[in-house]
Scaffold this motif. Structure first.
Motif, PDB file in Angstrom:
ATOM      1  N   ARG A 135      72.014 143.786   9.158  1.00 11.78           N
ATOM      2  CA  ARG A 135      71.118 144.793   9.738  1.00 11.78           C
ATOM      3  C   ARG A 135      71.791 145.532  10.896  1.00 11.78           C
ATOM      4  NH1 ARG A 135      67.063 140.904   8.859  1.00 11.78           N
ATOM      5  NH2 ARG A 135      67.230 140.209  11.016  1.00 11.78           N
ATOM      6  N   ALA A 136      72.591 144.799  11.688  1.00 12.82           N
ATOM      7  CA  ALA A 136      73.275 145.434  12.825  1.00 12.82           C
ATOM      8  C   ALA A 136      74.316 146.440  12.341  1.00 12.82           C
ATOM      9  CB  ALA A 136      73.933 144.367  13.693  1.00 12.82           C
ATOM     10  N   ALA A 137      74.919 146.153  11.189  1.00 11.57           N
ATOM     11  CA  ALA A 137      75.957 147.041  10.652  1.00 11.57           C
ATOM     12  C   ALA A 137      75.368 148.261   9.965  1.00 11.57           C
ATOM     13  CB  ALA A 137      76.838 146.268   9.668  1.00 11.57           C
ATOM     14  N   GLU A 138      74.102 148.165   9.552  1.00 11.73           N
ATOM     15  CA  GLU A 138      73.453 149.276   8.851  1.00 11.73           C
ATOM     16  C   GLU A 138      72.113 149.573   9.491  1.00 11.73           C
ATOM     17  OE1 GLU A 138      73.101 148.210   4.754  1.00 11.73           O
ATOM     18  OE2 GLU A 138      75.229 147.774   4.541  1.00 11.73           O
ATOM     19  N   PRO A 139      72.133 150.120  10.718  1.00 14.66           N
ATOM     20  CA  PRO A 139      70.854 150.388  11.387  1.00 14.66           C
ATOM     21  C   PRO A 139      70.093 151.498  10.672  1.00 14.66           C
ATOM     22  CG  PRO A 139      72.660 151.356  12.618  1.00 14.66           C
ATOM     23  CD  PRO A 139      73.282 150.562  11.506  1.00 14.66           C
ATOM     24  N   PRO A 140      68.760 151.477  10.734  1.00 12.33           N
ATOM     25  CA  PRO A 140      67.983 152.569  10.130  1.00 12.33           C
ATOM     26  C   PRO A 140      68.189 153.839  10.928  1.00 12.33           C
ATOM     27  CG  PRO A 140      66.565 151.097  11.388  1.00 12.33           C
ATOM     28  CD  PRO A 140      67.924 150.481  11.385  1.00 12.33           C
TER      29      PRO A 140
END
Ligand SMILES: [Fe+2]
Ligand SMILES: [Fe+2]
Length: 150
Positions: A125-130
């Motif tokens: 999730r940290a690598a692909e933030p919304p």
């Protein structure tokens, strides 16, 4: 290969690197339960592999909230201390049983399926933030006929 003990099955975390290391550690644990009493060399090999693996996970832990990071690191330290204690028993001529190794396996599977999965999910999730939508830009886009009718 599927790794399981006492009704618990090792699940993939979603990280190829971590899952490969989990598989290698389970291979060692399973080999220790075969062929009678567990020897010192096997436990030392397990300890070496675990220390390497826990270093791999520690390198990913900056993404965790501090309390979760400390709990995870503590769990690793506690597990290594247990393995060290069993290795010391074997080194001193004591018997380490297959049941004791089964308990190590059980802990390792549950830890991998819970804490490690949390770690991998948090890192993903940290690598692909919304997307972060700026309110002013968004309002302006509503008034822009090119964007509004697109
Ligand atoms: Fe792990
Ligand atoms: Fe872990």
């Amino acid at each position: 290969m599927t790794h399981a003990v006492s009704g618990y099955t090792l699940q993939a975390t979603g990280s190829d690197a971590i899952d490969a290391e989990h598989g290698a550690i389970m291979d060692i644990l399973e080999s220790l339960t075969r062929g009678g009493p567990v020897d010192t060399a096997g436990l030392v090999a397990l300890r070496t592999e675990l220390a390497h693996h826990f270093d791999t996970e520690s390198a990913e832990m900056a993404v965790l909230p501090p309390d979760r990071r400390e709990q995870h690191e503590h769990a690793h330290r506690s597990f290594l201390a247990t393995v060290d204690s069993l290795a010391e028993t074997a080194r001193n001529g004591g018997t380490v049983s297959g049941d004791e190794v089964n308990r190590l396996m059980l802990w390792f599977i549950v830890h991998s399926n819970t804490a490690d999965t949390e770690l991998v999910e948090t890192a993903r999730r940290a690598a692909e933030p919304p997307p972060m939508i700026d309110m002013a830009d968004w309002l302006a886009s509503l008034d822009d006929p090119d964007l509004r009718d697109a």
